[in-house]
Design a protein around this motif. Structure first.
Motif, mmCIF file in Angstrom:
data_model
loop_
_atom_site.group_PDB
_atom_site.id
_atom_site.type_symbol
_atom_site.label_atom_id
_atom_site.label_comp_id
_atom_site.label_asym_id
_atom_site.label_seq_id
_atom_site.Cartn_x
_atom_site.Cartn_y
_atom_site.Cartn_z
ATOM 1 N N ALA A 101 0.848 -0.872 0.051
ATOM 2 C CA ALA A 101 0.497 0.375 0.171
ATOM 3 C C ALA A 101 0.676 1.347 -0.152
ATOM 4 O O ALA A 101 0.720 1.856 -0.636
ATOM 5 C CB ALA A 101 -0.689 -0.625 1.227
ATOM 6 N N VAL A 102 2.246 1.063 0.394
ATOM 7 C CA VAL A 102 2.527 2.832 0.904
ATOM 8 C C VAL A 102 3.413 2.948 -0.830
ATOM 9 O O VAL A 102 3.206 3.439 -0.945
ATOM 10 C CB VAL A 102 4.059 2.170 1.968
ATOM 11 C CG1 VAL A 102 5.264 3.250 1.991
ATOM 12 C CG2 VAL A 102 3.818 2.431 3.358
ATOM 13 N N ASP A 118 4.682 -0.753 16.792
ATOM 14 C CA ASP A 118 3.590 -1.863 16.911
ATOM 15 C C ASP A 118 2.357 -2.190 16.788
ATOM 16 O O ASP A 118 1.904 -1.255 17.066
ATOM 17 C CB ASP A 118 3.823 -1.437 18.846
ATOM 18 C CG ASP A 118 3.271 -3.096 19.160
ATOM 19 O OD1 ASP A 118 2.399 -4.171 19.087
ATOM 20 O OD2 ASP A 118 3.225 -3.582 21.012
ATOM 21 N N THR A 119 1.975 -2.431 15.526
ATOM 22 C CA THR A 119 1.025 -2.423 14.909
ATOM 23 C C THR A 119 0.336 -4.009 15.585
ATOM 24 O O THR A 119 -1.472 -3.423 15.126
ATOM 25 C CB THR A 119 1.221 -3.247 13.557
ATOM 26 O OG1 THR A 119 1.235 -4.972 13.475
ATOM 27 C CG2 THR A 119 2.055 -3.088 13.112
ATOM 28 N N SER A 120 -0.094 -3.677 16.634
ATOM 29 C CA SER A 120 -1.295 -4.845 17.380
ATOM 30 C C SER A 120 -2.581 -3.915 17.221
ATOM 31 O O SER A 120 -3.086 -4.501 17.593
ATOM 32 C CB SER A 120 -0.390 -5.041 18.679
ATOM 33 O OG SER A 120 0.513 -5.505 19.093
ATOM 34 N N CYS A 156 0.823 5.631 8.920
ATOM 35 C CA CYS A 156 2.509 6.040 9.780
ATOM 36 C C CYS A 156 3.418 5.892 9.061
ATOM 37 O O CYS A 156 4.555 6.908 9.137
ATOM 38 C CB CYS A 156 2.452 5.611 10.486
ATOM 39 S SG CYS A 156 4.287 4.938 11.756
ATOM 40 N N VAL A 157 3.791 5.128 8.133
ATOM 41 C CA VAL A 157 4.540 4.615 6.961
ATOM 42 C C VAL A 157 5.007 6.024 5.980
ATOM 43 O O VAL A 157 5.647 6.197 5.631
ATOM 44 C CB VAL A 157 4.550 3.345 6.538
ATOM 45 C CG1 VAL A 157 5.827 3.238 5.835
ATOM 46 C CG2 VAL A 157 4.257 1.942 8.167
ATOM 47 N N VAL A 158 3.912 5.959 6.091
ATOM 48 C CA VAL A 158 4.098 6.958 4.203
ATOM 49 C C VAL A 158 4.368 8.454 4.962
ATOM 50 O O VAL A 158 4.985 9.127 4.466
ATOM 51 C CB VAL A 158 2.958 6.996 3.453
ATOM 52 C CG1 VAL A 158 2.312 8.489 2.880
ATOM 53 C CG2 VAL A 158 2.086 5.685 3.293
ATOM 54 N N THR A 159 4.004 8.492 6.352
ATOM 55 C CA THR A 159 4.250 9.071 7.069
ATOM 56 C C THR A 159 5.632 9.939 6.940
ATOM 57 O O THR A 159 6.288 10.316 6.755
ATOM 58 C CB THR A 159 3.437 10.512 8.230
ATOM 59 O OG1 THR A 159 2.070 10.076 8.024
ATOM 60 C CG2 THR A 159 4.380 11.758 9.308
ATOM 61 N N LEU A 160 6.264 8.664 7.855
ATOM 62 C CA LEU A 160 7.787 8.350 8.188
ATOM 63 C C LEU A 160 8.547 8.923 6.618
ATOM 64 O O LEU A 160 9.459 9.823 6.747
ATOM 65 C CB LEU A 160 8.012 7.691 8.609
ATOM 66 C CG LEU A 160 7.755 7.066 9.845
ATOM 67 C CD1 LEU A 160 7.679 5.533 10.408
ATOM 68 C CD2 LEU A 160 8.249 8.016 11.387
#
Ligand SMILES: Nc1ncnc2c1ncn2[C@@H]1O[C@H](COP(=O)(O)OP(=O)(O)OP(=O)(O)O)[C@@H](O)[C@H]1O
Ligand SMILES: Nc1ccn([C@@H]2O[C@H](COP(=O)(O)O)[C@@H](O)[C@H]2O)c(=O)n1
Length: 225
Positions: A24-25, A201-203, A213-217
């Motif tokens: 997705a990213v 932590d994706t729990s 979160c990853v797109v922002t990083l």
């Protein structure tokens, strides 16, 4: 404004959301995508199909250079073939899943697949998201951004048994933990978090929250922050 090609390494144990997040990213940011687990599954499928004893590291090492593995890098349709045969379906069988950790622990297999992964990453002109177990530590130690996804065994087992249409939670949890233990304890390039990786932590996060979160990083990295 043209963005610099970015190399993103996403590692973590089984069922933490690496594939779903990475695809997705990559799609959202126009990057290529590489599923390195699929490559280890493909070589395992070839060993099984050619009658190689997957409990015999010497036998595996002797033929590790034989199969020709071709990986697609389009996040919307990655695809994988071995010697010209499409193996996207066969590499997901229970038999391959139960044998892949033993095959991927053989140093000759890792050397071969690591070289392939590096050449694919180097050819990705717009950048790439590479997901696996040892990308940030061994395959691409100079990646621009390293992410290590985690989740509780309970969350991971619930996700997997949902996928396997209600498979027994306890059995699924034990199988996940067994594969993680084998992948983390092998001598060559074990599953591990790189010292400079960001742990997520994706729990208790939805898949959409993890993707955001990853797109922002990645965007922060591209902006030079
Ligand atoms: N944050 C999340 N919340 C709920 N379900 C999720 C989340 N992330 C992933 N999933 C689901 O969990 C399952 C496993 O995800 P995925 O295949 O992306 O994990 P993985 O880390 O790549 O696993 P493996 O290493 O075993 O290939 C999928 O069905 C996916 O849709
Ligand atoms: N970088 C990697 C990626 C995967 N493996 C091995 O392949 C198995 C299957 O991976 P999936 O992501 O498809 O579940 C995994 O259990 C590892 O044994 C690896 O060694 N290194």
């Amino acid at each position: 404004m043209e963005r610099a090609a970015v190399i993103v390494a996403i590692d973590g144990p089984s069922g933490t959301g690496k594939s779903s997040t990475s695809k997705a990213v990559a799609a959202q940011l126009g990057l290529s995508y590489l599923d390195t687990g699929a490559q280890y599954r493909a070589i395992t499928w070839w060993m099984v199909n050619n009658g190689i004893d997957t409990d015999d590291p010497t036998a595996i090492a002797a033929v590790a250079g034989k199969p020709e593995i071709v990986s697609g890098t389009d996040p919307s349709a990655p695809g994988i073939s071995v010697d010209g045969t499409d193996v996207a379906g066969p590499i997901r069988t229970q038999e391959v899943t139960s044998k892949v950790s033993a095959v991927s622990a053989v140093p000759e297999v890792r050397a071969r697949i690591t070289e392939l992964q590096r050449s694919i990453a180097a050819a990705a002109e717009n950048g790439i998201v590479v997901e696996g177990r040892d990308i940030g530590t061994t395959v691409l130690p100079d990646a621009d951004l390293k992410i290590f996804l985690t989740a509780s065994p309970e969350a991971r087992a619930a996700r997997r048994s949902g996928e396997l249409k209600g498979a027994d939670l306890h059995t699924t949890r034990e199988a996940l933990l067994k594969r993680d233990a084998a992948d983390s304890s092998r001598k060559t390039s074990p599953l591990a978090k790189a010292g400079d990786a960001v742990e997520v932590d994706t729990s208790d996060l939805t898949l959409q929250q993890v993707i955001e979160c990853v797109v922002t990083l990645v965007e922060e990295k591209q902006a030079g922050k």
